[in-house]
Design a protein around this motif. Structure first.
Motif, PDB file in Angstrom:
ATOM      1  N   ARG A  96       2.567  18.791  -8.612  1.00 50.81           N
ATOM      2  CA  ARG A  96       1.212  19.346  -8.741  1.00 50.81           C
ATOM      3  C   ARG A  96       1.169  20.782  -8.212  1.00 50.81           C
ATOM      4  O   ARG A  96       0.466  21.621  -8.748  1.00 50.81           O
ATOM      5  N   GLN A  97       1.933  21.064  -7.159  1.00 51.74           N
ATOM      6  CA  GLN A  97       1.999  22.435  -6.645  1.00 51.74           C
ATOM      7  C   GLN A  97       2.608  23.362  -7.693  1.00 51.74           C
ATOM      8  O   GLN A  97       2.091  24.446  -7.954  1.00 51.74           O
ATOM      9  N   LEU A  98       3.699  22.922  -8.306  1.00 53.27           N
ATOM     10  CA  LEU A  98       4.348  23.724  -9.338  1.00 53.27           C
ATOM     11  C   LEU A  98       3.418  23.922 -10.530  1.00 53.27           C
ATOM     12  O   LEU A  98       3.358  25.009 -11.111  1.00 53.27           O
ATOM     13  N   GLU A  99       2.667  22.889 -10.877  1.00 51.48           N
ATOM     14  CA  GLU A  99       1.717  22.993 -11.987  1.00 51.48           C
ATOM     15  C   GLU A  99       0.644  24.035 -11.670  1.00 51.48           C
ATOM     16  O   GLU A  99       0.302  24.866 -12.509  1.00 51.48           O
ATOM     17  N   TYR A 100       0.139  24.015 -10.441  1.00 51.87           N
ATOM     18  CA  TYR A 100      -0.881  24.993 -10.038  1.00 51.87           C
ATOM     19  C   TYR A 100      -0.323  26.414 -10.094  1.00 51.87           C
ATOM     20  O   TYR A 100      -0.974  27.320 -10.615  1.00 51.87           O
ATOM     21  N   LEU A 101       0.880  26.610  -9.588  1.00 49.47           N
ATOM     22  CA  LEU A 101       1.480  27.941  -9.582  1.00 49.47           C
ATOM     23  C   LEU A 101       1.720  28.445 -11.004  1.00 49.47           C
ATOM     24  O   LEU A 101       1.456  29.605 -11.314  1.00 49.47           O
ATOM     25  N   LYS A 102       2.176  27.565 -11.875  1.00 53.37           N
ATOM     26  CA  LYS A 102       2.408  27.958 -13.261  1.00 53.37           C
ATOM     27  C   LYS A 102       1.090  28.256 -13.967  1.00 53.37           C
ATOM     28  O   LYS A 102       0.983  29.229 -14.711  1.00 53.37           O
ATOM     29  N   ILE A 136      -4.040  18.978  -2.074  1.00 51.59           N
ATOM     30  CA  ILE A 136      -4.642  20.309  -2.138  1.00 51.59           C
ATOM     31  C   ILE A 136      -4.438  20.897  -3.538  1.00 51.59           C
ATOM     32  O   ILE A 136      -5.372  21.400  -4.150  1.00 51.59           O
ATOM     33  N   ALA A 137      -3.224  20.797  -4.050  1.00 53.02           N
ATOM     34  CA  ALA A 137      -2.925  21.330  -5.379  1.00 53.02           C
ATOM     35  C   ALA A 137      -3.766  20.645  -6.441  1.00 53.02           C
ATOM     36  O   ALA A 137      -4.279  21.300  -7.360  1.00 53.02           O
ATOM     37  N   GLU A 138      -3.951  19.339  -6.328  1.00 54.80           N
ATOM     38  CA  GLU A 138      -4.762  18.585  -7.296  1.00 54.80           C
ATOM     39  C   GLU A 138      -6.182  19.143  -7.366  1.00 54.80           C
ATOM     40  O   GLU A 138      -6.714  19.390  -8.444  1.00 54.80           O
ATOM     41  N   LYS A 139      -6.784  19.360  -6.215  1.00 51.71           N
ATOM     42  CA  LYS A 139      -8.147  19.881  -6.163  1.00 51.71           C
ATOM     43  C   LYS A 139      -8.200  21.318  -6.685  1.00 51.71           C
ATOM     44  O   LYS A 139      -9.124  21.697  -7.417  1.00 51.71           O
ATOM     45  N   LEU A 140      -7.214  22.131  -6.333  1.00 50.12           N
ATOM     46  CA  LEU A 140      -7.180  23.513  -6.802  1.00 50.12           C
ATOM     47  C   LEU A 140      -7.009  23.586  -8.320  1.00 50.12           C
ATOM     48  O   LEU A 140      -7.627  24.427  -8.983  1.00 50.12           O
ATOM     49  N   ILE A 141      -6.195  22.714  -8.888  1.00 51.89           N
ATOM     50  CA  ILE A 141      -6.017  22.658 -10.344  1.00 51.89           C
ATOM     51  C   ILE A 141      -7.337  22.294 -11.005  1.00 51.89           C
ATOM     52  O   ILE A 141      -7.744  22.900 -12.000  1.00 51.89           O
ATOM     53  N   GLU A 142      -8.012  21.293 -10.450  1.00 48.53           N
ATOM     54  CA  GLU A 142      -9.301  20.854 -10.995  1.00 48.53           C
ATOM     55  C   GLU A 142     -10.304  22.008 -10.992  1.00 48.53           C
ATOM     56  O   GLU A 142     -10.955  22.283 -12.002  1.00 48.53           O
ATOM     57  N   GLU A 143     -10.415  22.703  -9.875  1.00 46.79           N
ATOM     58  CA  GLU A 143     -11.363  23.815  -9.769  1.00 46.79           C
ATOM     59  C   GLU A 143     -10.988  24.965 -10.700  1.00 46.79           C
ATOM     60  O   GLU A 143     -11.843  25.537 -11.362  1.00 46.79           O
ATOM     61  N   TYR A 144      -9.714  25.303 -10.745  1.00 45.30           N
ATOM     62  CA  TYR A 144      -9.258  26.395 -11.605  1.00 45.30           C
ATOM     63  C   TYR A 144      -9.531  26.055 -13.073  1.00 45.30           C
ATOM     64  O   TYR A 144     -10.020  26.895 -13.835  1.00 45.30           O
ATOM     65  N   SER A 145      -9.228  24.833 -13.456  1.00 40.24           N
ATOM     66  CA  SER A 145      -9.430  24.409 -14.844  1.00 40.24           C
ATOM     67  C   SER A 145     -10.898  24.479 -15.238  1.00 40.24           C
ATOM     68  O   SER A 145     -11.240  24.955 -16.317  1.00 40.24           O
ATOM     69  N   GLN A 146     -11.768  24.018 -14.349  1.00 35.66           N
ATOM     70  CA  GLN A 146     -13.196  24.063 -14.636  1.00 35.66           C
ATOM     71  C   GLN A 146     -13.699  25.498 -14.727  1.00 35.66           C
ATOM     72  O   GLN A 146     -14.461  25.838 -15.626  1.00 35.66           O
ATOM     73  N   SER A 147     -13.258  26.351 -13.821  1.00 40.58           N
ATOM     74  CA  SER A 147     -13.743  27.731 -13.802  1.00 40.58           C
ATOM     75  C   SER A 147     -13.210  28.552 -14.980  1.00 40.58           C
ATOM     76  O   SER A 147     -13.784  29.573 -15.323  1.00 40.58           O
ATOM     77  N   HIS A 148     -12.133  28.087 -15.610  1.00 37.50           N
ATOM     78  CA  HIS A 148     -11.560  28.807 -16.748  1.00 37.50           C
ATOM     79  C   HIS A 148     -11.793  28.074 -18.068  1.00 37.50           C
ATOM     80  O   HIS A 148     -11.096  28.314 -19.056  1.00 37.50           O
ATOM     81  N   GLY A 149     -12.769  27.165 -18.081  1.00 29.17           N
ATOM     82  CA  GLY A 149     -13.140  26.483 -19.319  1.00 29.17           C
ATOM     83  C   GLY A 149     -12.101  25.543 -19.875  1.00 29.17           C
ATOM     84  O   GLY A 149     -12.086  25.269 -21.064  1.00 29.17           O
TER      85      GLY A 149
END
Length: 118
Positions: free
Chosen positions: A14-20, A53-66
């Motif tokens: 999940r961390q790698l997914e967030y960074l990518k 932490i990465a899971e939540k950050l991915i969720e927020e990033y995805s929502q904020s970027h449509g």
């Protein structure tokens, strides 16, 4: 290159997914974001795993970027479920709006590319 490989291996999927997804080189968490994460998970920041932490950050990033449809909007849409075999014994199901647009399909392609193991 060995140092980079060792550094990458220490990170969870999940961390790698967030960074990518974000194009960042590391997950930096501000004090404000730490408080938000503590509130979301109901526990101290120091007790959270990097994957949580990465899971939540991915969720927020995805929502904020449509990249994630609004729940209320999604409930009103007519959905189609596609299922296909990835390899013997492994299949995938994909639930998409019946009126999937080209732009949405392109975003879905980008998301699937994130899932590739490197």
């Amino acid at each position: 290159m060995t140092d980079l490989n060792n550094y990458t291996r220490m990170k969870g999927p999940r961390q790698l997914e967030y960074l990518k997804l974000t194009g960042k080189s590391q997950m930096r968490i501000s004090a404000k974001k730490r408080r938000q994460l503590e509130k979301h998970f109901g526990q101290r920041f120091s007790d959270l795993t990097r994957e949580q932490i990465a899971e939540k950050l991915i969720e927020e990033y995805s929502q904020s970027h449509g990249m994630v449809a609004d729940t209320a909007e999604r409930d009103r849409q007519q959905l189609v479920v596609h299922s296909f075999v990835l390899r013997p014994g492994r299949s995938a199901r994909l639930q998409v709006p019946a009126d999937l647009s080209r732009q949405e399909a392109d975003r879905l392609i980008k998301f699937i590319e994130i899932l590739l193991a490197e």
